[in-house]
Design a protein around this motif. Structure first.
Motif: not given
Ligand SMILES: Nc1nc2c(ncn2[C@@H]2O[C@H](COP(=O)(O)OP(=O)(O)OP(=O)(O)O)[C@@H](O)[C@H]2O)c(=O)[nH]1
Ligand SMILES: [Mg+2]
Length: 370
Positions: A179, A182-183, A190, A208, A344, A346-347
């Protein structure tokens, strides 16, 4: 990480200590006749001491403990069992109280209900009617019983992604779903970084095409990591982007294609249908569900829906660095029957770790709270 669960589990172990102080255990012989473990063996006690199972050295780190356990033929709580008169058996009523407290702790920590039940049953099996060496206090006995039960739940469904990817046909196609937010995209970056370090070449597929900015976000990662990205314009058909990325990887003999997809609610039928179409065209070798650990039981429900739609092979749990509860990490693999490949935390690109029982046990029981 997992701070709230860790401190609640400690409170459960503490309860064991209170029970020990209250002496709510049954002993085979009256207290005064029992030779203390510290007392040098008396002639009369010697044969009894020989029968008792040798104790595990105390204060082992988790790794040492697991190594020790393996050396001992995988024995765990059993190592502390005793067949001598110098033993302790926790009484039924206090055991029920303790298990109730453990159940509440796990449910409050978002551990899925069937997994809670399995852990409780495991602990009960380790404690009910079993006699432990008097060398241990009840809190130590309870702690090992809980660790055993948690470890058993975690022991299923492990997945060694690094070893798996080496053995695949080329290009290996990996698709990421989940969804919104979520990251997924961050996890893809990574993984791309990790694969590059393994000496594998990577192509990113910017599928996407739905969210504004998504293609740019993946492009930034591709530039930073110096990997190829295949992209079309926003609103293009994501399945055709996947197709082109695979064509490119095939003709250039690249090793792995990582397919980024738009985040979609599991209830959005149109987007779920679109995701199925990408999977149908791309024939992924691995479909990874990316879930946010903070979502707890919701992440498990989402994973089920994605699994029913396209068949999830493995899970990445993200944002584990900010997750105090630990419920998803503890129960998602067991509940949906798919392994957690990575967590995961962190960023940064290196904030990804292979998940296995040992990793989780260390974080739950060994590492100090943050
Ligand atoms: N603290 C933390 N933040 C994370 C982690 N993984 C991702 N983020 C943060 O979560 C936010 C969303 O990450 P994205 O990778 O864009 O998520 P996505 O699933 O691709 O999002 P959509 O494409 O909108 O569906 C970003 O600000 C990332 O930096 C993690 O393991 N820890
Ligand atoms: Mg994304």
């Amino acid at each position: 990480m997992f701070d709230s669960l860790k401190s609640k589990l400690k409170a459960v172990f503490q309860k064991g200590k209170e029970l020990d102080a209250e002496k709510v255990y049954e002993t085979a012989v009256p207290e005064k006749e029992i030779v203390s473990a510290e007392t040098p063996a008396q002639p009369v006690a010697a044969p009894i001491r020989e029968q008792s199972t040798p104790a595990l050295p105390k204060k082992l780190s988790r790794k040492e403990e697991i190594r020790q356990r393996k050396k001992n033929g995988g024995k765990r709580a059993e190592d502390m069992l005793s067949t001598s008169v110098m033993d302790k058996k926790i009484k039924d009523d206090p055991l029920d109280d303790l298990l109730d407290q453990l159940e509440v702790t796990l449910l409050e920590s978002d551990v899925a209900y069937p997994v809670v039940q399995e852990i409780i049953l495991g602990v009960r099996n380790n404690l009910a009617g079993r006699k432990y060496s008097r060398e241990y206090t009840l809190d130590e006995i309870v702690e090992i019983a809980v660790k055993d039960a948690v470890e058993d739940v975690l022991a299923v469904n492990s997945f060694d992604f690094d070893a798996w990817v080496i053995q695949q046909k080329r290009p290996t196609i990996i698709m990421f779903v989940g969804i919104n937010g979520t990251g997924k995209t961050t996890a893809i970056a990574k993984i791309a970084n990790r694969l590059k370090k393994q000496g594998l070449s990577v192509v990113l597929a910017a599928c996407d095409t739905f969210r504004a900015g998504a293609i740019e976000q993946l492009t930034v990662h591709a530039d930073r990591l110096n990997v190829k990205i295949v992209k079309h314009d926003q609103n293009a058909d994501p399945a055709s982007v996947a197709y082109d990325a695979i064509e490119h990887a095939t003709s250039k003999m690249r090793d792995v294609v990582l397919i980024d997809t738009a985040g979609r609610m599991q209830t959005n039928n149109n987007l779920i249908a679109e995701m199925k179409k990408i999977a149908k065209i791309a024939h992924p070798d691995l479909k990874i569900f990316v879930g946010d650990a903070l979502a707890g039981n919701d992440a498990i429900e989402q994973a089920k829906v994605f699994d029913e739609a396209i068949g999830v092979d493995a899970i990445i749990l993200t944002k584990i660095d900010t997750d105090a509860k630990g419920g998803a990490a503890l129960s998602i693999a067991k509940t949906i029957g798919k392994p957690i490949a990575f967590v995961c935390d962190g960023q940064e690109y290196d904030d990804i770790a292979k998940f296995d029982a040992e990793w989780m046990m260390e974080r739950l029981f060994d590492q100090p709270e943050d």
